[in-house]
Enzyme design. Structure first.
Site, PDB file in Angstrom:
ATOM      1  CG  HIS A 149      60.517  58.009  15.264  1.00 49.88           C
ATOM      2  ND1 HIS A 149      60.084  58.510  16.332  1.00 49.88           N
ATOM      3  CD2 HIS A 149      61.889  58.144  15.244  1.00 49.88           C
ATOM      4  CE1 HIS A 149      61.252  58.776  16.906  1.00 49.88           C
ATOM      5  NE2 HIS A 149      62.267  58.662  16.408  1.00 49.88           N
ATOM      6  CG  ASP A 201      56.517  58.141  17.194  1.00 46.86           C
ATOM      7  OD1 ASP A 201      56.877  57.164  16.878  1.00 46.86           O
ATOM      8  OD2 ASP A 201      57.523  59.134  16.903  1.00 46.86           O
ATOM      9  N   GLY A 247      68.188  58.955  19.626  1.00 45.45           N
ATOM     10  CA  GLY A 247      68.662  57.713  20.521  1.00 45.45           C
ATOM     11  C   GLY A 247      67.772  57.396  21.605  1.00 45.45           C
ATOM     12  CB  SER A 257      63.504  57.682  19.385  1.00 48.58           C
ATOM     13  OG  SER A 257      63.851  58.944  18.922  1.00 48.58           O
TER      14      SER A 257
END
Ligand code: GLU
Length: 704
Positions: A85, A223, A635, A637
């Protein structure tokens, strides 16, 4: 201002540590040694604090920030692991209906196949951090008014950044504010401006579960994505060019194919964006009553509108994919916030806590919150405009830039400083690329209504929905802002007189709104300056009242480390969530319909997964995701998740539903972050969409 308190005391206050719970805390890297070797050992870390941070970054240098996300170097050839993402905007920018990298994924079979990550994708590698509080705080205290405090601080911050970049031309410098102006740190980075896509799984893996599963557990999304950082042949930072060569980081994370299991220590190193742990009750209440309902209302409407107008048009769907994903993420987050804050009863809990704080401070804080609330609707709309699928944001930035360049560089809002111009210009090209009349027209029509309502535009821009739609279409048909070259010119040579006289209808609109936005910002600055005035004393009071519990500065996009353990949680009475999911569980969720349409390659490989070298012996299957009690937020992530020896075992990508409101308060019972297990990444590259060359690089086979 509480003048008797020295800066040293303020800093000590912010750093004051006597953590009774190692799992709470987004620690500054400098704080690791202050936690003490016993604490780190008790948490399960087998490295010494100095292996991570030794007055400067050691192993932590491999944890980098990437376009609002985090990432980690995983090879000595500049290979980076982050979330799917996080790479999404870059994948979208390179997609077309006949080459849909979102849907199909992407494997670069050799270096020259790697695709440029467009749209201002940059990587910042940490070089040094310096505390500059003493060089800023006295000027803040001497300022004439609250509004002035912000301007004085920004001037100082800009000047320090510029001076630092003059001294270190190879680096980018930025001063970060911590804790309501109580502390400032100058962060120096090596900025990589040529980033390329090396690998991304298809969306059916990377976003498996989509919005249905977003912000929740059990989770089965793969992800992750791989990027590569490039620099000029002489090693200096350079924009994209054929000649560039892979960046060779001083240090990278080694991958551990053994992974982790329940009870194991993990550590998350990344760049969390924003938390509100130290806000008073009145601010939490403001978020519950104003902010989150407004997010659900405005972004919910936009999302609906975008989906309706892009339906059945694959080209438009690709164009709006990143914007839609961002809006949907925020809407679901806001719902989770409301549910979580209620469940925690946080407003009441904070009120009870505040009985221990000085009454005059609280009264002042309440006054500031009231001021924020009085202009919230207007301010929220203004700050939201750049999230829409339209060129209005280009017009706003063009107008604002033309006004700002009339001031000396250090006195401008940082976004419009000369040193940030390349990024600002690059942002516009992304906006132009993602704009369309079909979706942008209805969006602008809706926004015009809201702008008139908020008194940001004259009523001639209002009218019935039909009239507004006709007006919006006319504006978008007549504007030249859909031409990248025209936009480039506006940002390369901003000219206030020319812009004011320009009859481009979108620029005219932008000019009017930008003027109002500037005034609105001046009002907001008075409130921010008020916080800067009371901030240090307020935080000191909070720290004293919380002692001996830890206090660490709220997240602000600087490097943080969180110490944690792999573990599940009690979701609610009678329901316990175990901390790992598997490929078998992923396949069981497959329905064949988005967002649960797992690619056939995964389903085929799944049969052999239990015998894969990446299968977990306890689970007898390849793990997909795991939970831990790390203290994370947006953030984080793409943050590398490391094991007790600092080896990469996963990538953080989300939190559980019960923990969305964790931004306001950590709760050991349900503060859980979600990571994708690195063994799933390795399995995918081996058996699903094979990438032998990358796999070899990741596993560093020669070095083993
Ligand atoms: N999934 C989150 C997001 O997209 C990032 C990580 C988090 O907030 O825990 O914002």
């Amino acid at each position: 201002m509480h003048r008797a308190m020295t800066t040293a005391a303020i800093i000590a206050g912010l750093l004051g540590t006597n953590p009774s719970r190692a799992e709470e805390g987004q620690w500054l890297p400098e704080q690791l040694s202050e936690l003490g070797p016993e604490r780190l050992k008790a948490a399960g870390l087998e490295l010494a604090a100095e292996d991570l941070w030794d007055g400067g970054p050691k192993l932590l240098r491999a944890a980098v920030s990437y376009s609002g996300c985090s990432a980690g170097f995983v090879s000595d050839q500049g290979l980076l692991a982050t979330n799917h993402h996080c790479a999404y905007p870059a994948l979208q920018a390179q997609s077309r209906p006949d080459r849909d990298l979102l849907k199909n994924g992407f494997v670069a079979s050799s270096r020259d196949q790697e695709l440029r990550a467009l749209g201002g994708a940059e990587v910042d590698v940490l070089v040094a951090i310096e505390d500059v509080t003493e060089r800023i705080r006295p000027a803040i205290e001497a300022a004439k008014s609250d509004a002035d405090r912000v301007r004085v601080a920004e001037r100082k911050m800009n000047a320090l950044s510029v001076a630092c970049e003059t001294k270190h031309p190879e680096n980018r410098c930025k001063v970060h504010e911590h804790g309501f102006g109580a502390r400032y740190r100058l962060v120096r980075t090596f900025r990589i401006r040529d980033v390329r896509l090396a690998y991304a799984p298809p969306s059916g893996i990377g976003e498996f579960g989509g919005e249905v599963d977003n912000w929740s557990w059990p989770r089965h999304s793969g992800d992750f994505a791989l990027l590569r950082a490039y620099v000029a042949p002489d090693g200096s930072s350079a924009v994209h060019s054929e000649e560039n060569v892979p960046y060779r980081p001083d240090v990278h994370f080694r991958i551990s194919p053994e992974g982790v299991g329940p009870g194991d220590f993990v550590m998350v190193a990344g760049y969390p964006g924003h938390t509100d742990r130290h806000w008073p009750a009145a601010e939490v209440q403001r978020h519950v009553e104003d902010v989150f309902p407004a997010v659900i209302d405005l972004y919910g409407e936009w999302l609906d509108l975008i989906e309706r107008h892009a339906r059945g048009r694959p080209d438009l769907q690709i164009q709006v994919a990143a914007i839609s994903k961002g809006l949907a993420n925020r809407v679901k987050n806001a719902r989770g916030m409301l549910a979580g804050l209620k469940r925690m009863d946080l407003v009441e809990r904070k009120r009870a806590f505040e009985a221990r704080l000085p009454a005059d401070l609280l009264a002042e804080a309440e006054r500031l919150t009231k001021a924020t609330r009085s202009t919230f609707r207007r301010d929220f709309l203004l700050e939201s405009l750049e999230r829409g699928p339209n060129l209005l944001a280009v017009a706003l930035d063009a107008a604002r830039l033309a006004r700002e360049v009339e001031r000396p560089d250090v006195a401008r809002a940082p976004r419009y400083a000369d040193r940030n111009r390349p990024a600002l210009t690059e942002l516009q090209s992304r906006r132009v690329r993602d704009a369309s009349v079909q979706v942008g027209g209805p969006w602008l029509a809706s926004v015009l209504g809201r702008l008139v309502e908020a008194d940001l535009l004259p009523s001639s821009y209002g009218g019935s929905p039909k009239q507004r739609l006709a007006l919006a279409s006319r504006i978008l048909k007549r504007t030249r802002l859909d031409d990248p070259e025209e936009v480039q010119k506006l940002f390369e040579a901003p000219d206030r007189t020319a812009l004011e006289a320009d009859d481009d209808p979108l620029l005219t609109l932008g000019w009017m709104v930008a003027a109002k936005a500037e005034r609105a910002e001046a009002e907001q600055e008075a409130v921010r300056g008020g916080w800067m005035r009371i901030g240090p004393r307020y935080l000191e009071a909070v720290r004293a009242a919380r002692a001996p519990d830890p206090i660490y500065p709220d997240a602000n996009r600087t490097l943080r480390v969180s110490l944690a353990r792999v573990q599940g949680y009690r979701v609610r009475d009678g329901l316990f969530a175990t901390p790992q999911t598997t490929v078998g569980g992923q396949v069981a969720k497959h329905t064949g319909r988005a967002p649960f349409d797992l690619p056939e390659a995964v389903r085929n490989a799944a049969e052999r997964a239990p015998r894969s070298p990446y299968a977990d012996p306890q689970l007898e299957d390849v793990p997909v995701c795991f939970l831990s009690d790390a203290d994370t937020t947006g953030g984080n992530s793409g943050s590398p998740v490391l094991d007790r020896r600092g080896r990469l075992v996963g990538l953080n990508f989300d939190r559980v539903w019960e923990n969305i409101a964790g931004d306001f308060a950590y709760n050991p019972a349900w503060s859980r972050n979600i990571s994708v297990d690195v063994r799933y990444l390795l399995w995918t590259l081996t058996d699903v969409t094979p990438a032998p060359r990358l796999l070899e690089e990741l596993l560093d086979l020669e070095a083993r």
